[in-house]
Design an enzyme around this catalytic site. Structure first.
Site, PDB file in Angstrom:
ATOM      1  N   GLU A  58       0.856  -1.195   0.000  1.00  0.00           N
ATOM      2  CA  GLU A  58       0.000   0.000   0.000  1.00  0.00           C
ATOM      3  C   GLU A  58       0.886   1.237   0.000  1.00  0.00           C
ATOM      4  OE1 GLU A  58      -3.053   0.529   3.029  1.00  0.00           O
ATOM      5  OE2 GLU A  58      -3.333   2.603   2.372  1.00  0.00           O
ATOM      6  N   ASP A 133      -2.229  12.026  -3.169  1.00  0.00           N
ATOM      7  CA  ASP A 133      -2.313  13.499  -3.181  1.00  0.00           C
ATOM      8  C   ASP A 133      -2.727  13.961  -4.574  1.00  0.00           C
ATOM      9  OD1 ASP A 133      -1.152  14.290  -0.446  1.00  0.00           O
ATOM     10  OD2 ASP A 133       0.292  12.832  -1.215  1.00  0.00           O
ATOM     11  N   LYS A 137      -3.738  21.682  -8.731  1.00  0.00           N
ATOM     12  CA  LYS A 137      -3.418  22.875  -9.521  1.00  0.00           C
ATOM     13  C   LYS A 137      -2.620  22.454 -10.747  1.00  0.00           C
ATOM     14  CE  LYS A 137      -3.478  26.151  -5.781  1.00  0.00           C
ATOM     15  NZ  LYS A 137      -2.691  26.585  -4.631  1.00  0.00           N
ATOM     16  N   ASP A 169     -10.927  11.141  -4.842  1.00  0.00           N
ATOM     17  CA  ASP A 169     -12.155  11.944  -4.797  1.00  0.00           C
ATOM     18  C   ASP A 169     -12.000  13.208  -5.659  1.00  0.00           C
ATOM     19  OD1 ASP A 169     -10.283  13.101  -3.099  1.00  0.00           O
ATOM     20  OD2 ASP A 169     -11.790  13.926  -1.748  1.00  0.00           O
ATOM     21  N   GLU A 207     -10.781  10.283   2.623  1.00  0.00           N
ATOM     22  CA  GLU A 207     -12.030  10.163   1.864  1.00  0.00           C
ATOM     23  C   GLU A 207     -13.185  10.829   2.614  1.00  0.00           C
ATOM     24  OE1 GLU A 207     -13.056   6.075   1.368  1.00  0.00           O
ATOM     25  OE2 GLU A 207     -14.725   6.490   0.019  1.00  0.00           O
TER      26      GLU A 207
HETATM   27  C1  LIG Z   1      -3.950  12.358   0.646  1.00  0.00           C
HETATM   28  S1  LIG Z   1      -3.101  11.298   1.693  1.00  0.00           S
HETATM   29  C2  LIG Z   1      -4.159   9.877   1.797  1.00  0.00           C
HETATM   30  C3  LIG Z   1      -3.855   9.022   2.968  1.00  0.00           C
HETATM   31  C4  LIG Z   1      -4.719   7.778   3.150  1.00  0.00           C
HETATM   32  N1  LIG Z   1      -4.533   6.824   2.070  1.00  0.00           N
HETATM   33  C5  LIG Z   1      -6.180   8.149   3.284  1.00  0.00           C
HETATM   34  O1  LIG Z   1      -6.935   7.924   2.317  1.00  0.00           O
HETATM   35  O2  LIG Z   1      -6.578   8.655   4.348  1.00  0.00           O
HETATM   36  C6  LIG Z   1      -1.780  10.735   0.654  1.00  0.00           C
HETATM   37  C7  LIG Z   1      -0.661  10.094   1.431  1.00  0.00           C
HETATM   38  O3  LIG Z   1       0.275   9.572   0.498  1.00  0.00           O
HETATM   39  C8  LIG Z   1       1.579   9.771   0.992  1.00  0.00           C
HETATM   40  N2  LIG Z   1       2.504   9.732  -0.162  1.00  0.00           N
HETATM   41  C9  LIG Z   1       2.458  10.491  -1.260  1.00  0.00           C
HETATM   42  N3  LIG Z   1       3.446  10.159  -2.106  1.00  0.00           N
HETATM   43  C10 LIG Z   1       4.132   9.143  -1.512  1.00  0.00           C
HETATM   44  C11 LIG Z   1       5.269   8.396  -1.889  1.00  0.00           C
HETATM   45  N4  LIG Z   1       5.892   8.611  -3.053  1.00  0.00           N
HETATM   46  N5  LIG Z   1       5.718   7.464  -1.039  1.00  0.00           N
HETATM   47  C12 LIG Z   1       5.102   7.252   0.142  1.00  0.00           C
HETATM   48  N6  LIG Z   1       4.001   7.932   0.552  1.00  0.00           N
HETATM   49  C13 LIG Z   1       3.539   8.869  -0.263  1.00  0.00           C
HETATM   50  C14 LIG Z   1       1.499  11.109   1.695  1.00  0.00           C
HETATM   51  O4  LIG Z   1       2.536  11.257   2.647  1.00  0.00           O
HETATM   52  C15 LIG Z   1       0.111  11.031   2.327  1.00  0.00           C
HETATM   53  O5  LIG Z   1       0.179  10.480   3.625  1.00  0.00           O
END
Ligand SMILES: C[S@@+](CC[C@H](N)C(=O)[O-])C[C@H]1O[C@@H](n2cnc3c(N)ncnc32)[C@H](O)[C@@H]1O
Length: 225
Positions: A58, A133, A137, A169, A207
């Site tokens: 994951e 993420d 933008k 989303d 979400e």
């Molecule tokens: C918007 S959050 C969503 C977190 C979780 N999956 C949720 O739905 O609540 C995106 C997460 O992805 C992690 N992330 C983004 N790019 C990553 C990468 N290249 N390697 C590890 N984690 C990453 C960020 O640190 C962040 O915690």
């Protein structure tokens, strides 16, 4: 050339998240049991989990609530969950202990580098990415995790017949993801298009925030053919 050398743009920003006392304690007392340090060694899943099982990575587990629930539900599968933020690592470590999970480990590092440098080719049964993420933008779109070079990487790492499940989303990112996969001859969408939320995926923290803002959610499952 390792992909990490040609991919300086990161899909995350490292924030100085404050740790709660419970998270700090979790990191101190449980890291040695449930985290795997990043390094140039190839992961040996059967040794890590003391036996065979489907191998699921994951990417971006956030606070890890969903990750722990899925590992509890799919308890014959093994999971390595990757994120960069310490509060989430502390939280998930505590959840692993509370739920007594033997099938979940954590790596705190950029998942792109973990896939590239620690993962055997053709070895993974699945990759889960829930609410990556969105970098919505236009000038930030280049930071989106899911794009062609990332697909090339996961195509090397997934087994034939393995799947990737993404949920977002952000409509624009959902269409972007669908386009990237549809252009790649190595994948077919499981339901020929967007999927219904698979039963094993509970709603995530991120979400819930989106849904409260009125966002719709798109699940996509692609199979490597
Ligand atoms: C918007 S959050 C969503 C977190 C979780 N999956 C949720 O739905 O609540 C995106 C997460 O992805 C992690 N992330 C983004 N790019 C990553 C990468 N290249 N390697 C590890 N984690 C990453 C960020 O640190 C962040 O915690």
């Amino acid at each position: 050339m390792p992909i990490s050398k040609i991919r300086p743009i990161r899909s995350y920003v490292l924030r100085q998240g404050r740790l709660t006392k419970h998270q700090a304690e979790g990191i101190k007392s449980l890291s040695s049991l449930y985290t795997i340090p990043f390094g140039d060694n190839i992961l040996n899943w059967d040794n890590i989990f003391n036996g065979e099982g489907k191998k699921i990575i994951e990417i971006g587990f956030g606070m890890g609530h969903t990750t722990a629930e899925i590992a509890e539900t799919l308890n014959t599968f093994n999971f390595i969950a990757i994120d960069v933020h310490s509060p989430g690592v502390g939280n998930l470590l505590n959840k692993i202990k509370e739920k007594n999970l033997n099938n979940l480990r954590i790596i705190q590092h950029d998942a792109v580098e973990v896939l590239d440098r620690m993962t055997l080719d053709d070895s993974l049964d699945a990759i889960h990415i829930f609410f990556p993420d969105p970098w919505h933008k236009k000038r930030h779109n280049k930071r989106r995790l899911i794009q062609e070079p990332f697909l090339e990487l996961i195509t090397r790492k997934l087994k034939k017949g393995g799947y990737i499940h993404v949920a977002t989303d952000w409509e624009d990112y959902a269409n972007w993801i669908m386009d990237v996969f549809k252009k790649n001859a190595m994948y077919k969408a499981k339901n020929s298009d967007f999927s219904k939320k698979p039963l094993y995926r509970p709603k995530t923290k991120y979400e819930n925030r989106g849904v409260n803002l009125g966002h719709q959610v798109w699940d996509m499952v692609f199979i490597k053919i």
